[in-house]
Design a protein around this motif. Structure first.
Motif, PDB file in Angstrom:
ATOM      1  N   SER A  27       0.823  -1.196   0.000  1.00  0.00           N
ATOM      2  CA  SER A  27       0.000   0.000   0.000  1.00  0.00           C
ATOM      3  C   SER A  27       0.858   1.247   0.000  1.00  0.00           C
ATOM      4  O   SER A  27       1.926   1.286   0.600  1.00  0.00           O
ATOM      5  N   GLU A  28       0.381   2.273  -0.716  1.00  0.00           N
ATOM      6  CA  GLU A  28       1.000   3.578  -0.697  1.00  0.00           C
ATOM      7  C   GLU A  28      -0.041   4.561  -0.193  1.00  0.00           C
ATOM      8  O   GLU A  28      -1.237   4.302  -0.253  1.00  0.00           O
ATOM      9  N   VAL A  29       0.411   5.703   0.313  1.00  0.00           N
ATOM     10  CA  VAL A  29      -0.504   6.654   0.917  1.00  0.00           C
ATOM     11  C   VAL A  29      -0.915   7.712  -0.088  1.00  0.00           C
ATOM     12  O   VAL A  29      -0.083   8.262  -0.804  1.00  0.00           O
ATOM     13  N   SER A  30      -2.203   7.999  -0.170  1.00  0.00           N
ATOM     14  CA  SER A  30      -2.726   9.057  -1.019  1.00  0.00           C
ATOM     15  C   SER A  30      -3.550  10.002  -0.166  1.00  0.00           C
ATOM     16  O   SER A  30      -3.635   9.857   1.051  1.00  0.00           O
ATOM     17  N   ASP A  31      -4.206  10.964  -0.835  1.00  0.00           N
ATOM     18  CA  ASP A  31      -5.067  11.890  -0.115  1.00  0.00           C
ATOM     19  C   ASP A  31      -6.226  11.170   0.572  1.00  0.00           C
ATOM     20  O   ASP A  31      -6.808  11.682   1.533  1.00  0.00           O
ATOM     21  N   SER A  32      -6.592   9.989   0.063  1.00  0.00           N
ATOM     22  CA  SER A  32      -7.720   9.242   0.620  1.00  0.00           C
ATOM     23  C   SER A  32      -7.290   8.101   1.521  1.00  0.00           C
ATOM     24  O   SER A  32      -8.119   7.315   1.963  1.00  0.00           O
ATOM     25  N   GLN A 117      -7.785  23.066  -6.504  1.00  0.00           N
ATOM     26  CA  GLN A 117      -7.319  21.987  -5.630  1.00  0.00           C
ATOM     27  C   GLN A 117      -8.256  20.764  -5.669  1.00  0.00           C
ATOM     28  O   GLN A 117      -8.604  20.192  -4.636  1.00  0.00           O
ATOM     29  N   LEU A 118      -8.611  20.363  -6.870  1.00  0.00           N
ATOM     30  CA  LEU A 118      -9.550  19.254  -7.046  1.00  0.00           C
ATOM     31  C   LEU A 118      -8.878  17.902  -7.228  1.00  0.00           C
ATOM     32  O   LEU A 118      -9.522  16.868  -7.025  1.00  0.00           O
ATOM     33  N   TRP A 119      -7.602  17.877  -7.623  1.00  0.00           N
ATOM     34  CA  TRP A 119      -6.986  16.618  -8.034  1.00  0.00           C
ATOM     35  C   TRP A 119      -6.199  15.975  -6.897  1.00  0.00           C
ATOM     36  O   TRP A 119      -5.509  16.647  -6.128  1.00  0.00           O
ATOM     37  N   ALA A 120      -6.280  14.648  -6.827  1.00  0.00           N
ATOM     38  CA  ALA A 120      -5.486  13.888  -5.866  1.00  0.00           C
ATOM     39  C   ALA A 120      -4.010  13.937  -6.271  1.00  0.00           C
ATOM     40  O   ALA A 120      -3.679  13.965  -7.463  1.00  0.00           O
ATOM     41  N   GLN A 121      -3.141  13.934  -5.295  1.00  0.00           N
ATOM     42  CA  GLN A 121      -1.706  13.943  -5.583  1.00  0.00           C
ATOM     43  C   GLN A 121      -1.259  12.541  -5.973  1.00  0.00           C
ATOM     44  O   GLN A 121      -1.421  11.592  -5.213  1.00  0.00           O
ATOM     45  N   LEU A 122      -0.691  12.431  -7.165  1.00  0.00           N
ATOM     46  CA  LEU A 122      -0.240  11.130  -7.677  1.00  0.00           C
ATOM     47  C   LEU A 122       1.264  10.952  -7.536  1.00  0.00           C
ATOM     48  O   LEU A 122       1.751   9.828  -7.417  1.00  0.00           O
ATOM     49  N   LEU A 123       1.993  12.047  -7.571  1.00  0.00           N
ATOM     50  CA  LEU A 123       3.455  11.998  -7.541  1.00  0.00           C
ATOM     51  C   LEU A 123       3.976  12.860  -6.393  1.00  0.00           C
ATOM     52  O   LEU A 123       3.311  13.816  -5.991  1.00  0.00           O
ATOM     53  N   PRO A 124       5.129  12.533  -5.849  1.00  0.00           N
ATOM     54  CA  PRO A 124       5.973  11.372  -6.179  1.00  0.00           C
ATOM     55  C   PRO A 124       5.557  10.083  -5.481  1.00  0.00           C
ATOM     56  O   PRO A 124       6.193   9.058  -5.643  1.00  0.00           O
ATOM     57  N   THR A 125       4.470  10.160  -4.716  1.00  0.00           N
ATOM     58  CA  THR A 125       4.050   9.006  -3.916  1.00  0.00           C
ATOM     59  C   THR A 125       3.976   7.720  -4.730  1.00  0.00           C
ATOM     60  O   THR A 125       4.425   6.669  -4.291  1.00  0.00           O
ATOM     61  N   ALA A 147       1.858  19.646 -14.940  1.00  0.00           N
ATOM     62  CA  ALA A 147       0.944  18.880 -14.093  1.00  0.00           C
ATOM     63  C   ALA A 147       1.425  18.811 -12.655  1.00  0.00           C
ATOM     64  O   ALA A 147       0.654  18.439 -11.762  1.00  0.00           O
ATOM     65  N   GLY A 148       2.690  19.136 -12.431  1.00  0.00           N
ATOM     66  CA  GLY A 148       3.220  19.028 -11.077  1.00  0.00           C
ATOM     67  C   GLY A 148       3.057  17.609 -10.563  1.00  0.00           C
ATOM     68  O   GLY A 148       3.400  16.634 -11.241  1.00  0.00           O
ATOM     69  N   ASP A 149       2.482  17.481  -9.390  1.00  0.00           N
ATOM     70  CA  ASP A 149       2.276  16.170  -8.773  1.00  0.00           C
ATOM     71  C   ASP A 149       0.868  15.635  -9.001  1.00  0.00           C
ATOM     72  O   ASP A 149       0.495  14.617  -8.423  1.00  0.00           O
ATOM     73  N   PHE A 150       0.078  16.302  -9.863  1.00  0.00           N
ATOM     74  CA  PHE A 150      -1.354  16.023  -9.874  1.00  0.00           C
ATOM     75  C   PHE A 150      -1.886  15.394 -11.151  1.00  0.00           C
ATOM     76  O   PHE A 150      -3.097  15.205 -11.278  1.00  0.00           O
ATOM     77  N   GLY A 151      -1.037  15.072 -12.092  1.00  0.00           N
ATOM     78  CA  GLY A 151      -1.507  14.447 -13.321  1.00  0.00           C
ATOM     79  C   GLY A 151      -0.394  13.692 -13.999  1.00  0.00           C
ATOM     80  O   GLY A 151       0.784  13.858 -13.668  1.00  0.00           O
ATOM     81  N   VAL A 300      -6.933  12.348 -11.233  1.00  0.00           N
ATOM     82  CA  VAL A 300      -7.871  11.630 -10.367  1.00  0.00           C
ATOM     83  C   VAL A 300      -8.470  12.624  -9.374  1.00  0.00           C
ATOM     84  O   VAL A 300      -7.738  13.276  -8.633  1.00  0.00           O
ATOM     85  N   PRO A 301      -9.781  12.775  -9.347  1.00  0.00           N
ATOM     86  CA  PRO A 301     -10.380  13.694  -8.389  1.00  0.00           C
ATOM     87  C   PRO A 301     -10.152  13.240  -6.940  1.00  0.00           C
ATOM     88  O   PRO A 301     -10.168  12.038  -6.640  1.00  0.00           O
ATOM     89  N   LYS A 302      -9.925  14.191  -6.065  1.00  0.00           N
ATOM     90  CA  LYS A 302      -9.886  13.879  -4.640  1.00  0.00           C
ATOM     91  C   LYS A 302     -11.223  13.250  -4.251  1.00  0.00           C
ATOM     92  O   LYS A 302     -12.273  13.663  -4.731  1.00  0.00           O
ATOM     93  N   GLY A 303     -11.163  12.255  -3.359  1.00  0.00           N
ATOM     94  CA  GLY A 303     -12.371  11.563  -2.942  1.00  0.00           C
ATOM     95  C   GLY A 303     -12.595  10.255  -3.661  1.00  0.00           C
ATOM     96  O   GLY A 303     -13.480   9.480  -3.288  1.00  0.00           O
TER      97      GLY A 303
END
Length: 400
Positions: A27-32, A117-125, A147-151, A300-303
């Protein structure tokens, strides 16, 4: 993170940090919360496309589902316009019920979502799950920075801005911005581009003008575009309407109600393949031309549930393999299309190769090689540019 701050991490945060660097099967940690290596059971992915990207990637997604039934049971596909995206996602998040799992978007929707601030952080996680990103073409890698960390960049092309016309209607096309303005003045309503916030060619034309006009700072639409805003305002006096999307400009070119339109490599080739625009249409550049590159992203939308995030991560990495990227050639819609290295046209499906052999333009290869490439504005500046265009240039003339 500074070492002094690391010393004060709580045990829970330390565990989260270790998890973020773990191999993909853990498992890796995300906003959710923790994202498993794969879903606990096959999921249904709800995919929203606001960029026309499914034309390039639906085959990739469908192939993934067919070969990974233990990850994704099925996908649903819906489409919307980029200006609708932020409100649609935000409403679901405010209601606490997000049912969009993956958004396929251009820089317009990407920027609007980052701004809100709608998108879940994908990177670098989750970088360890997205190894295909290591093979980006230089232009795609530059686009990924937006895209920074969000796409995640899934397709790429040099884009434009190009002008497109039918030789029978415009035997002597403009060669520079002054000639384009003069043509518009002499032929009111004949020059057309779509609303930039919902059109790749419209957006590219907007961002390409500062280079064509020699503005003080092409990357600063607020303080560095004085020539651009003045030019757009003057051009607006001879434009009768701005279609809400690019397709209408192509139809108008074909029926003769528009004589010169803003275009890009993909929007030139694909409508001719489809028969929307006559095969004999031509394209050109204006003096001082720089390519303003473009890309499509997966966000990916947060939530979004962690099971669905796990599926999306596997899907995105699948989409960045050479075999799948070769499908991005499509019928020239985002020409060339692949975002990663070493994906020649010879790898593309036979129908893609045939379409590009007949409708492609050999001169594009030289244009790409000989002219500078520029990344689009970052999220904040792009939103500011769209807002100002809507308020001060063409918002009241947008045809819905």
């Amino acid at each position: 993170m500074p070492s002094s701050r690391r010393q004060f991490l709580t045990l829970g945060a330390a565990v989260a940090l270790v998890s973020a660097c773990s191999p993909p099967e853990k498992s890796e940690v995300s906003d959710s919360g923790p994202v498993p290596g794969k879903p606990t059971k096959p999921v249904t992915l709800n995919v929203l496309d606001v960029a026309g990207n499914l034309q390039l990637t639906q085959g990739m997604i469908d192939d993934f589902i067919a070969k990974n039934p233990d990850v994704v049971e099925k996908a649903t596909y819906t489409k919307a316009t980029a200006p609708e995206l932020v409100g649609k996602v935000k409403a679901q998040q405010d209601a606490g019920r997000v049912d969009i799992d993956l958004v396929l978007t251009g820089v317009d929707g990407l920027a609007g979502g980052i701004d809100q601030q709608l998108w879940a952080q994908l990177l670098p996680t989750h970088a360890a799950r997205l190894t295909g990103m290591q093979n980006y073409l230089p232009g795609a890698a530059a686009m990924q920075k937006l895209a920074g960390d969000f796409g995640v960049t899934v397709t790429y092309y040099p884009s434009g801005p190009l002008i497109e016309y039918l030789p029978k209607n415009v035997p002597t096309p403009p060669k520079n911005t002054e000639e384009l303005l003069a043509y518009a003045k002499a032929n009111p309503g004949a020059v057309q581009y779509a609303r930039p916030s919902n059109s790749g060619p419209g957006r590219t034309f907007l961002m390409g003008l500062p280079y064509l006009l020699g503005d003080t700072n092409p990357k600063d639409p607020v303080n560095g575009w004085s020539k651009t805003w003045a030019y757009l305002k003057e051009l607006d006096a001879y434009i009768t309407l701005y279609p809400s999307g690019t397709t209408d400009t192509m139809k108008n070119l074909a029926n003769g109600s528009a004589k010169i339109i803003a275009s890009t490599t993909g929007w030139d080739i694909n409508p001719r393949v489809l028969g929307t625009v006559p095969k004999e249409a031509k394209t050109g550049t204006l003096e001082g031309f720089h390519w303003v590159t473009d890309a499509h992203y997966g966000v990916v939308p947060k939530g979004t549930s962690t099971d669905k995030q796990a599926a999306v991560l596997s899907l995105l990495n699948w989409m960045l393999t050479p075999e799948q990227q070769a499908k991005a050639y499509d019928k020239g819609y985002f020409y060339p299309g692949p975002a990663i290295k070493d994906v020649p046209l010879s790898m593309a499906p036979a129908d893609s190769q045939a379409a590009l052999a007949e409708f492609g333009r050999p001169e594009y290869e030289q244009l790409i090689a000989d002219n500078p490439t520029e990344v689009p504005l970052d999220a904040k500046d792009l939103v500011a540019a769209f807002d100002r265009w809507d308020r001060e240039i063409g918002g009241s003339k947008v045809k819905k």
